[in-house]
Write a protein that holds these residues in place. Structure first.
Motif, PDB file in Angstrom:
ATOM      1  N   TRP A  95     -20.641  37.148  12.345  1.00  0.00           N
ATOM      2  CA  TRP A  95     -20.443  38.364  11.263  1.00  0.00           C
ATOM      3  C   TRP A  95     -19.318  39.261  12.081  1.00  0.00           C
ATOM      4  O   TRP A  95     -18.630  39.995  11.100  1.00  0.00           O
ATOM      5  CB  TRP A  95     -21.775  39.079  10.949  1.00  0.00           C
ATOM      6  CG  TRP A  95     -22.491  38.287  10.165  1.00  0.00           C
ATOM      7  CD1 TRP A  95     -23.221  37.566   9.816  1.00  0.00           C
ATOM      8  CD2 TRP A  95     -22.311  38.990   8.437  1.00  0.00           C
ATOM      9  NE1 TRP A  95     -23.575  37.138   8.495  1.00  0.00           N
ATOM     10  CE2 TRP A  95     -23.058  38.009   7.859  1.00  0.00           C
ATOM     11  CE3 TRP A  95     -21.257  39.697   7.997  1.00  0.00           C
ATOM     12  CZ2 TRP A  95     -23.022  38.276   6.598  1.00  0.00           C
ATOM     13  CZ3 TRP A  95     -21.363  39.873   6.538  1.00  0.00           C
ATOM     14  CH2 TRP A  95     -22.325  39.275   5.847  1.00  0.00           C
ATOM     15  N   ASP A  96     -19.028  39.328  13.353  1.00  0.00           N
ATOM     16  CA  ASP A  96     -18.286  40.289  13.983  1.00  0.00           C
ATOM     17  C   ASP A  96     -16.908  39.978  13.496  1.00  0.00           C
ATOM     18  O   ASP A  96     -15.878  40.877  12.893  1.00  0.00           O
ATOM     19  CB  ASP A  96     -18.618  40.320  15.252  1.00  0.00           C
ATOM     20  CG  ASP A  96     -19.667  40.934  15.752  1.00  0.00           C
ATOM     21  OD1 ASP A  96     -20.135  41.925  14.955  1.00  0.00           O
ATOM     22  OD2 ASP A  96     -19.913  40.683  16.901  1.00  0.00           O
ATOM     23  N   GLY A  97     -16.409  38.557  13.431  1.00  0.00           N
ATOM     24  CA  GLY A  97     -15.339  38.204  13.132  1.00  0.00           C
ATOM     25  C   GLY A  97     -15.081  38.145  11.633  1.00  0.00           C
ATOM     26  O   GLY A  97     -13.929  38.559  11.332  1.00  0.00           O
ATOM     27  N   TRP A  98     -15.981  38.113  10.809  1.00  0.00           N
ATOM     28  CA  TRP A  98     -15.907  37.890   9.638  1.00  0.00           C
ATOM     29  C   TRP A  98     -15.542  39.427   8.862  1.00  0.00           C
ATOM     30  O   TRP A  98     -14.796  39.558   7.959  1.00  0.00           O
ATOM     31  CB  TRP A  98     -17.232  37.512   8.770  1.00  0.00           C
ATOM     32  CG  TRP A  98     -17.211  37.451   7.474  1.00  0.00           C
ATOM     33  CD1 TRP A  98     -17.566  38.708   6.572  1.00  0.00           C
ATOM     34  CD2 TRP A  98     -16.564  36.831   6.335  1.00  0.00           C
ATOM     35  NE1 TRP A  98     -17.244  38.553   5.247  1.00  0.00           N
ATOM     36  CE2 TRP A  98     -16.811  37.461   5.098  1.00  0.00           C
ATOM     37  CE3 TRP A  98     -15.996  35.544   6.479  1.00  0.00           C
ATOM     38  CZ2 TRP A  98     -16.183  36.776   4.020  1.00  0.00           C
ATOM     39  CZ3 TRP A  98     -15.603  34.860   5.422  1.00  0.00           C
ATOM     40  CH2 TRP A  98     -15.713  35.429   4.103  1.00  0.00           C
ATOM     41  N   GLU A  99     -16.330  40.395   9.477  1.00  0.00           N
ATOM     42  CA  GLU A  99     -16.008  41.661   9.012  1.00  0.00           C
ATOM     43  C   GLU A  99     -14.326  42.095   9.103  1.00  0.00           C
ATOM     44  O   GLU A  99     -14.037  42.676   8.141  1.00  0.00           O
ATOM     45  CB  GLU A  99     -16.835  42.714   9.548  1.00  0.00           C
ATOM     46  CG  GLU A  99     -18.402  42.519   9.212  1.00  0.00           C
ATOM     47  CD  GLU A  99     -19.452  43.326   9.781  1.00  0.00           C
ATOM     48  OE1 GLU A  99     -18.968  44.367  10.497  1.00  0.00           O
ATOM     49  OE2 GLU A  99     -20.433  43.253   9.662  1.00  0.00           O
ATOM     50  N   ALA A 100     -14.061  41.777  10.392  1.00  0.00           N
ATOM     51  CA  ALA A 100     -12.759  42.279  10.801  1.00  0.00           C
ATOM     52  C   ALA A 100     -11.765  41.240   9.705  1.00  0.00           C
ATOM     53  O   ALA A 100     -10.709  41.907   9.164  1.00  0.00           O
ATOM     54  CB  ALA A 100     -12.127  41.872  11.951  1.00  0.00           C
ATOM     55  N   ALA A 101     -12.040  40.065   9.181  1.00  0.00           N
ATOM     56  CA  ALA A 101     -11.115  39.205   8.648  1.00  0.00           C
ATOM     57  C   ALA A 101     -11.305  39.468   7.018  1.00  0.00           C
ATOM     58  O   ALA A 101     -10.053  39.889   6.518  1.00  0.00           O
ATOM     59  CB  ALA A 101     -11.477  37.691   8.611  1.00  0.00           C
ATOM     60  N   GLU A 102     -12.438  40.003   6.780  1.00  0.00           N
ATOM     61  CA  GLU A 102     -12.604  40.332   5.301  1.00  0.00           C
ATOM     62  C   GLU A 102     -11.761  41.659   4.895  1.00  0.00           C
ATOM     63  O   GLU A 102     -11.080  42.229   4.064  1.00  0.00           O
ATOM     64  CB  GLU A 102     -13.957  40.756   5.028  1.00  0.00           C
ATOM     65  CG  GLU A 102     -14.269  40.752   3.545  1.00  0.00           C
ATOM     66  CD  GLU A 102     -15.897  41.177   2.959  1.00  0.00           C
ATOM     67  OE1 GLU A 102     -15.980  42.274   2.548  1.00  0.00           O
ATOM     68  OE2 GLU A 102     -16.641  40.600   3.270  1.00  0.00           O
ATOM     69  N   ARG A 103     -11.898  42.728   5.953  1.00  0.00           N
ATOM     70  CA  ARG A 103     -11.228  43.940   5.620  1.00  0.00           C
ATOM     71  C   ARG A 103      -9.857  43.794   5.703  1.00  0.00           C
ATOM     72  O   ARG A 103      -9.292  44.422   5.063  1.00  0.00           O
ATOM     73  CB  ARG A 103     -11.810  44.820   6.939  1.00  0.00           C
ATOM     74  CG  ARG A 103     -11.225  46.227   6.785  1.00  0.00           C
ATOM     75  CD  ARG A 103     -11.755  47.354   8.097  1.00  0.00           C
ATOM     76  NE  ARG A 103     -13.054  47.482   7.921  1.00  0.00           N
ATOM     77  CZ  ARG A 103     -14.077  47.232   8.950  1.00  0.00           C
ATOM     78  NH1 ARG A 103     -13.860  46.483   9.817  1.00  0.00           N
ATOM     79  NH2 ARG A 103     -15.190  47.501   8.574  1.00  0.00           N
TER      80      ARG A 103
END
Length: 202
Positions: free
Chosen positions: A152-160
């Protein structure tokens, strides 16, 4: 539900957008309730097929799946042909057996980035799940548990980054909000103006 039946009827009345198919995108932040809504809308549409973008994305290509989708799914459907794609297995980290997606009057495309710019020319309608990113991500983290915190840490940065470069919400035809019971939404001019969903409930 009556209101979803009404929305389904409105979507069925749209002109085809991808060959014979009315391709409906359900976009929004991860954890915003897209898949549940897409499945309920599909039921209101009489069992419309749903293609989940989780089957197209990979760990290495969280948002880099556009070409694979265009070549394997959008292209064939636009020609009135069956699409073929191999869904990604998020546990085994590899693509699984190939699936076939036949053209249908309505097909729902469900996932973060479903309304991206390269796909919008093929969409009959873009629906956006109206939930702020932090609320959606908090709900998604709670759903998936602590073992996926690193993902989720990586996902949030990628989604943003994705929505900064290629936002979907400004182009949405309909804004959808999940309520305690069912959904409410606004379409047309109200959605274009960015006002909150209000008139329709289901």
């Amino acid at each position: 539900m009556a209101s979803l039946d009404t929305l389904a009827a409105e979507l069925r009345a749209l002109p085809p957008s991808c060959g014979p198919v009315r391709l409906i995108a359900v976009d929004g932040h991860a954890g915003s309730g897209k898949t549940t809504f897409a499945d309920r809308l599909a039921a209101a549409l009489g069992g419309a097929p749903v293609l989940h973008l989780d089957d197209v994305a990979t760990h290495e290509e969280l948002f880099g799946w556009t070409r694979r989708l265009l070549e394997g799914v959008i292209g064939p459907l636009s020609r009135g042909e069956a699409a073929r794609y191999a869904p990604y297995d998020w546990t085994l980290r590899r693509f699984g057996p190939e699936r076939t997606l036949e053209p249908a009057p309505v097909i729902i495309l469900d996932g973060v980035g479903a309304g991206r710019g390269e796909l919008r020319p093929f969409l009959a309608s873009l629906l956006w799940m109206e939930l702020a990113e932090n609320q959606a991500w908090r709900r998604g983290r709670g759903r998936d548990g602590g073992t996926l915190a690193g993902f989720w840490d990586g996902w949030e940065a990628a989604e943003r980054r994705h929505f900064h470069q290629d936002p979907s919400r400004p182009f949405a035809d309909t804004l959808v909000r999940q309520c305690e019971e069912g959904y409410e939404w606004s379409s047309g001019a109200a959605a274009a103006a960015g006002s909150g969903p209000h008139p329709h409930r289901g």
